[in-house]
Write an enzyme that holds these catalytic residues in place. Structure first.
Site, PDB file in Angstrom:
ATOM      1  N   CYS A 175      -3.086  -1.296  -3.878  1.00  0.00           N
ATOM      2  CA  CYS A 175      -2.679  -1.750  -5.210  1.00  0.00           C
ATOM      3  C   CYS A 175      -1.552  -0.893  -5.758  1.00  0.00           C
ATOM      4  CB  CYS A 175      -3.857  -1.629  -6.172  1.00  0.00           C
ATOM      5  SG  CYS A 175      -5.285  -2.550  -5.642  1.00  0.00           S
ATOM      6  N   ARG A 216       3.846  -1.428  -0.559  1.00  0.00           N
ATOM      7  CA  ARG A 216       2.505  -0.855  -0.445  1.00  0.00           C
ATOM      8  C   ARG A 216       1.514  -1.867   0.132  1.00  0.00           C
ATOM      9  NH1 ARG A 216       1.931   3.557  -4.014  1.00  0.00           N
ATOM     10  NH2 ARG A 216      -0.254   3.119  -4.387  1.00  0.00           N
ATOM     11  N   TRP A 257      -4.431  -5.293  -3.687  1.00  0.00           N
ATOM     12  CA  TRP A 257      -4.815  -5.338  -2.270  1.00  0.00           C
ATOM     13  C   TRP A 257      -6.334  -5.365  -2.283  1.00  0.00           C
ATOM     14  CZ3 TRP A 257      -7.160  -2.136   1.534  1.00  0.00           C
ATOM     15  CH2 TRP A 257      -6.793  -2.435   2.858  1.00  0.00           C
ATOM     16  N   ASN A 259      -5.845   0.807 -10.069  1.00  0.00           N
ATOM     17  CA  ASN A 259      -5.704   1.052  -8.636  1.00  0.00           C
ATOM     18  C   ASN A 259      -6.786   2.056  -8.261  1.00  0.00           C
ATOM     19  OD1 ASN A 259      -4.930   1.905  -6.104  1.00  0.00           O
ATOM     20  ND2 ASN A 259      -3.013   2.845  -6.762  1.00  0.00           N
ATOM     21  N   GLY A 260      -7.582   1.761  -7.241  1.00  0.00           N
ATOM     22  CA  GLY A 260      -8.657   2.678  -6.824  1.00  0.00           C
ATOM     23  C   GLY A 260      -9.963   1.917  -6.712  1.00  0.00           C
ATOM     24  N   GLU A 291       1.660   7.135  19.382  1.00  0.00           N
ATOM     25  CA  GLU A 291       2.462   6.707  18.234  1.00  0.00           C
ATOM     26  C   GLU A 291       3.313   5.476  18.600  1.00  0.00           C
ATOM     27  OE1 GLU A 291       2.499   7.072  15.214  1.00  0.00           O
ATOM     28  OE2 GLU A 291       4.509   6.553  14.531  1.00  0.00           O
ATOM     29  N   LYS A 323       3.096   1.969  16.614  1.00  0.00           N
ATOM     30  CA  LYS A 323       4.270   1.280  16.034  1.00  0.00           C
ATOM     31  C   LYS A 323       4.337  -0.141  16.578  1.00  0.00           C
ATOM     32  CE  LYS A 323       5.094   3.239  13.387  1.00  0.00           C
ATOM     33  NZ  LYS A 323       4.602   4.510  13.006  1.00  0.00           N
ATOM     34  N   GLU A 361       1.403  -2.407  15.130  1.00  0.00           N
ATOM     35  CA  GLU A 361       1.366  -2.707  13.689  1.00  0.00           C
ATOM     36  C   GLU A 361       2.480  -3.637  13.248  1.00  0.00           C
ATOM     37  OE1 GLU A 361       1.938   0.539  10.873  1.00  0.00           O
ATOM     38  OE2 GLU A 361       3.090   1.644  12.353  1.00  0.00           O
ATOM     39  N   HIS A 377      -9.110   5.865  35.327  1.00  0.00           N
ATOM     40  CA  HIS A 377     -10.523   5.985  34.951  1.00  0.00           C
ATOM     41  C   HIS A 377     -10.996   4.768  34.143  1.00  0.00           C
ATOM     42  CE1 HIS A 377     -10.672   9.998  36.573  1.00  0.00           C
ATOM     43  NE2 HIS A 377      -9.507  10.237  35.980  1.00  0.00           N
ATOM     44  N   LYS A 415       1.041   0.538   2.716  1.00  0.00           N
ATOM     45  CA  LYS A 415       1.787   1.777   2.939  1.00  0.00           C
ATOM     46  C   LYS A 415       0.941   2.997   2.585  1.00  0.00           C
ATOM     47  CE  LYS A 415       5.438   4.292   3.840  1.00  0.00           C
ATOM     48  NZ  LYS A 415       5.741   4.485   5.264  1.00  0.00           N
TER      49      LYS A 415
HETATM   50  O1  M6R Z   1       0.528   8.725   3.880  1.00  0.00           O
HETATM   51  P1  M6R Z   1      -0.190   9.169   5.132  1.00  0.00           P
HETATM   52  O2  M6R Z   1       0.701   9.908   6.065  1.00  0.00           O
HETATM   53  O3  M6R Z   1      -1.434   9.936   4.827  1.00  0.00           O
HETATM   54  O4  M6R Z   1      -0.621   7.823   5.825  1.00  0.00           O
HETATM   55  C1  M6R Z   1      -1.473   7.831   6.933  1.00  0.00           C
HETATM   56  C2  M6R Z   1      -1.433   6.509   7.670  1.00  0.00           C
HETATM   57  O5  M6R Z   1      -1.912   5.476   6.853  1.00  0.00           O
HETATM   58  C3  M6R Z   1      -0.008   6.157   8.101  1.00  0.00           C
HETATM   59  O6  M6R Z   1       0.524   7.189   8.871  1.00  0.00           O
HETATM   60  C4  M6R Z   1       0.019   4.856   8.927  1.00  0.00           C
HETATM   61  O7  M6R Z   1      -0.673   5.023  10.109  1.00  0.00           O
HETATM   62  C5  M6R Z   1       1.470   4.501   9.187  1.00  0.00           C
HETATM   63  N1  M6R Z   1       2.013   3.805   8.061  1.00  0.00           N
HETATM   64  C6  M6R Z   1       1.669   3.713  10.418  1.00  0.00           C
HETATM   65  O8  M6R Z   1       3.019   3.504  10.661  1.00  0.00           O
END
Ligand code: M6R
Length: 586
Positions: free
Chosen positions: A2, A27, A68, A94-95, A461, A465, A468, A484, A581
């Site tokens: 949110c 976000r 959200w 938000n929360g 990583e 990427k 996602e 394995h 985000k």
């Molecule tokens: O703001 P943060 O670094 O704590 O966020 C952690 C994850 O939500 C964030 O790294 C997420 O995995 C990435 N947006 C992926 O690209």
């Protein structure tokens, strides 16, 4: 997650709220709404995108929200703002309100009628319940009854003010001339002002057009300095790139330079380090995992890396250690929770974040900033490489002060670190060839990313990427682990992205590549050694760096690969489905 915004001043509030909400779109959200006072309260809220809102309200005071969904499905009814029974008070939140069930029961008994399934609606009714008090006092009384996490803004007919409260959810105030703003994030109002006041947990603020008054939890007025933000609106906009993600990938050389410059301009705390724990989520976790290899190599101390969501609730964590919490946003609920736990366990804590004044900074002993500038694309890119820069810098400087490295060796490593922006430029120059590779693999159903040692977290990583933003199933594995189990899934033409740095494990990587080519995988190698071409179906050449620094160039190449696969598939790259985000809920 949110996002909330608010405006009081002389402009048309509808225009400001829509613009500022748009800047929070990154976000992630599933519904949006605004409430504006112009004599009476006017509310428009809908499931779907901000553009679906039809608003032509007059009025110069209002609040807005992107939701959200957590409690209750995405729907018009569950969208914010929420209004009390008399239709005079509107709130955005938000929360998560953890005790909303018990509050709702109490409010239902006193005759309040609820129109949504959300936890947030109870806040509007609770403020109404304290209606015999002035608006500010009623708001504070209501907020003190809430358990959980929140950033809340409220307005009331007949009151020319916005009341806000913050606890464990982001909220910043923008100070203008005869106008003031609130938002979940600074870029939202950067077009109007770069003067910012950051609220701390437990605090309230009262915004009028010519004043912002901050109160502590007991309602006592407190002073807070105004910070000037040096990002420009342009920094937070696309600047000619098709997507924020691509812009942010290309900003990495500058982001690295700014980060290293800022680190060198400050005195680094020196700690005697015997053990290190690193705690983070997602991409930040992968930066932490890379940091483990670097810290172990340079400091010769054991390093454990934990997912923040696991660390928080583990029955036992190892003995007190230096605990590094990494979060680009500084607002990730699990990482904040982990920071609190680390402190309770007696650890010295260091936070690495990209956002000045973010929540994490309140819960750690020391803060190290990445100076990446605002990152809008949901996929973390420049914040990852700058997190690596901070971890490398911290490891080298700590090794020097603990006499694990000679001055000469430390200087050699630091100067290689300073060359990373140049090497990253070289990778960016290869965009066209990486794009061609991406187009060849974009139709796959599944991919593996494999590497060994220091580059194993980079493989993780790369896979994150890829999945996602392209929605292709992708997994990262230590290359030696394939046989394995995971090798069972390799079949004709399945892409395997193999990271082959010229390090001590180079030959072992080549053997692992043989294992998958023998099973008809389509192997894309990433290496600075052209000979690798003989072992793979296709090679992406990356610049040669010292082995310790290969994660920087490999990570950037994999970001471009994921970006171009997603682009080929026509995905919503900056706002992938189901993702937010900033993850401000557990
Ligand atoms: O703001 P943060 O670094 O704590 O966020 C952690 C994850 O939500 C964030 O790294 C997420 O995995 C990435 N947006 C992926 O690209």
């Amino acid at each position: 997650m949110c996002g909330i915004v608010g405006y009081i001043g002389f402009r048309n509030a509808s225009d400001v709220l829509l613009k500022t909400l748009k800047r929070l779109e990154y976000r992630g959200y599933d519904s949006a709404g605004v409430a504006i006072i112009n004599g009476s309260l006017q509310v428009e809220k809908k499931k779907g995108y901000i553009d679906a809102l039809s608003i032509d309200f007059e009025g110069t005071i209002g609040i807005g929200h992107t939701r959200w969904a957590t409690h209750g499905a995405p729907s018009n009814e569950n969208a914010h703002p929420f209004v009390d029974c008399k239709g005079e008070i509107a709130i955005v939140h938000n929360g998560i309100i953890e005790n909303f069930m018990e509050l709702k029961e109490e409010l239902l008994k006193s005759g309040h009628i609820f129109k949504s399934d959300t936890d947030s609606e109870s806040i509007a009714h609770l403020i109404e319940e304290y209606g015999e008090y002035p608006f500010r006092a009623a708001f504070m009384k209501a907020v003190r009854r809430l358990r959980g996490s929140f950033a809340i803004a409220a307005i009331k007919v007949g009151e020319r003010k916005i009341m806000v409260a913050k606890k464990e959810s982001p909220l910043v105030i923008g100070i203008g001339d005869h106008e003031n703003f609130i938002a979940s994030d600074i870029p939202a109002f950067l077009e109007y002002t770069n003067r910012v006041v950051v609220l701390k947990d437990g605090e309230f603020a009262e915004l009028e057009e010519d004043s912002v008054t901050i109160y502590d939890n007991n309602g006592k007025e407190i002073h807070r300095d105004v910070t000037r933000i040096d990002w420009s609106v342009e920094d937070a906009e696309k600047g000619g790139y098709e997507h924020f993600m691509l812009k942010e990938i290309f900003e990495q050389p500058r982001a690295m330079e700014d980060t290293l410059y800022a680190l060198e301009s400050r005195e680094l705390f020196s700690l005697d380090i015997e053990r290190v724990n690193i705690v983070a989520c997602g991409t930040s976790y992968h930066a932490g995992l890379t940091g483990k290899y670097v810290l172990e190599e340079l400091l010769h101390v054991p390093v454990s890396v934990y997912y923040a969501s696991e660390y928080r609730y583990m029955a036992a964590v190892e003995d007190p250690a230096l605990t590094i919490l990494i979060t680009q946003s500084g607002e990730t609920a699990d990482t904040i929770g982990a920071a609190k736990r680390a402190k309770e366990l007696g650890n010295i804590t260091v936070g690495i974040t990209n956002v000045v004044g973010s929540s994490i900074t309140n819960y750690v002993d020391y803060v190290l900033y990445t100076n990446a500038g605002p990152e809008i694309g949901v996929a973390a890119t420049k914040t990852f490489t700058t997190q690596l820069a901070v971890l490398y810098y911290f490891a080298i400087r700590s090794a020097l002060s603990m006499r694990k490295l000679t001055r000469k060796s430390a200087e050699r490593l630091l100067s290689e670190l300073h060359r990373m922006p140049y090497y990253i430029e070289k990778v960016l120059d290869e965009e066209e060839s990486i794009k061609a590779e991406a187009q060849k693999i974009a139709n796959a159903n599944s991919m593996y990313f494999i590497a060994r040692g220091l580059n194993y977290p980079v493989a993780l990583e790369g896979a994150l990427k890829m999945k996602e933003i392209s929605y292709i199933h992708a997994e990262g594995y230590p290359a030696g682990e394939l046989k394995h189990g995971p090798i069972a899934l390799i079949d004709n033409g399945m892409p395997v992205i193999a990271l082959v740095p010229e390090d001590a494990l180079y030959e072992k990587m080549l053997s692992n590549i043989k294992e998958v080519t023998a099973r008809d995988a389509y192997v894309v190698g990433l290496s600075s050694n052209g000979d690798v071409e003989k072992w793979v179906n296709s090679l992406i050449l990356v610049p040669h760096t010292q082995p310790l620094f290969t994660p920087f160039v490999n990570a950037v190449a994999l970001q471009l690969l994921a970006y171009h696969v997603a682009k080929t598939l026509g995905r919503k790259i900056d706002k992938p489905k189901n993702l937010a985000k900033t993850v401000t809920v557990e």
